[in-house]
Design an enzyme around this catalytic site. Sequence first.
Site, mmCIF file in Angstrom:
data_model
loop_
_atom_site.group_PDB
_atom_site.id
_atom_site.type_symbol
_atom_site.label_atom_id
_atom_site.label_comp_id
_atom_site.label_asym_id
_atom_site.label_seq_id
_atom_site.Cartn_x
_atom_site.Cartn_y
_atom_site.Cartn_z
ATOM 1 N N SER A 85 0.823 -1.203 0.000
ATOM 2 C CA SER A 85 0.000 0.000 0.000
ATOM 3 C C SER A 85 0.868 1.269 0.000
ATOM 4 O O SER A 85 1.684 1.439 -0.890
ATOM 5 C CB SER A 85 -0.967 -0.033 1.190
ATOM 6 N N HIS B 256 -8.013 -4.901 -0.847
ATOM 7 C CA HIS B 256 -6.890 -4.113 -0.348
ATOM 8 C C HIS B 256 -6.574 -4.482 1.098
ATOM 9 O O HIS B 256 -7.452 -4.519 1.957
ATOM 10 C CB HIS B 256 -7.176 -2.617 -0.441
ATOM 11 N N ASP C 171 -10.046 -3.526 -5.207
ATOM 12 C CA ASP C 171 -9.113 -2.538 -4.658
ATOM 13 C C ASP C 171 -9.059 -1.343 -5.595
ATOM 14 O O ASP C 171 -8.845 -1.507 -6.807
ATOM 15 C CB ASP C 171 -7.720 -3.172 -4.526
#
Length: 384
Positions: free
Chosen positions: A167, A354, A324
């Site tokens: 991320s 995610h 995501d």
Amino acid sequence: SPLSCVLLRLSTWISCYLTRGGSNTIHYLGLTHHLIALNFLIVSFGKKNAYSTAKVKVADTNFDGVEVRVFEGSPKPDEQLRRAVVYIHGGGWALASARISHYDDLCTAVAEELNAVIVSIEYRLVPRAYFPEQVYDVIRATKYFLQPEVLQKYKVDPDRVAISGDSAGGNLAAVLGQQFTYDDSLRNKLKVQALIYPVLQALDFNTPSYQQNKNSPILPRHVMVKYWVDYFKGNYDFVEALIVNNHTSLDIERATELRALLNWTSLLPESITKNYKPVVQTKGDTRIVQEIPQLLDAASSPLIADEEVLQRLPKTYILTCEHDVLRDEGIMYAKRLESAGVEVTLDHFADGFHGCMIFTSWPTNFSVGIRTRDSYIKWLNQNL
């Protein structure tokens, strides 16, 4: 499991509340920044002390003033030097920690499976530090680790070091890799980079995956946009304008130049683009890029780096998830790297969401979390 799904929804609700409505209450009351409040909860309930086992030694230390947690896997009997991974945790540049159980467990698993040394960087977070301070932290810690005497101390092979992150940590890992290409003394110091559902651009919040997953759990679109604004210490009044791409409208010359590097109609396959249409405003809000020029900076959005930079990057692994908002920027980065001559493995999970890789233990032990982690470790084992 049903309990896992309930907890996932609950964590998303808390995140949305504290980054949207709840943040206003906290600010109005003058209590603290909403991200400090949210991270206090995350760390309080998830902190894990450095705990060594027979297979992995764990210790907290600092590299050139940057806090790190080091995981040392046991070397194989026939190995004198070990592999190493510099890992950067996610959390929107503002949340989480190398010391919470989710990341401690991940790094322990990698260290044990690879008999490797994992350096998990505890970089400074928003709002105590803003862009580019997080970038400076990971560069400083990694450069320290790559010193011959430090590698020797940890019995690490200097030719087998990886940079990785998930991320926002994937963003910092990608930026770090690009920054190293500018320094001849650091170029080629990293054998591979492994990016887990990375954040790679802030120019277009209407890619197909942003449109498809705008209200998905863990990372809805408005939350991701607010993370960007917080990262740059920007004005929340711009959030709604950013969501409709008013910062990259046709009347903003610099944005028009960069948009060619982020043309998802050509960079994404038809199976992804489907019937989605680009959102390009004819007239936007020029104040946004005047006040937050970092939005158009490759040091924050590595997807828009020049091809000359991409050509110098090492072999790359990119993991993406169908559910995501960041899915498409990972796919586009893989495409741009391949076009620049870099060997890339794009590992896509149709049932992934995610953050799923860190949800591997009860009560949030998702099957896809375990499978993404195993696939990631397998790639590192084969390529590092």
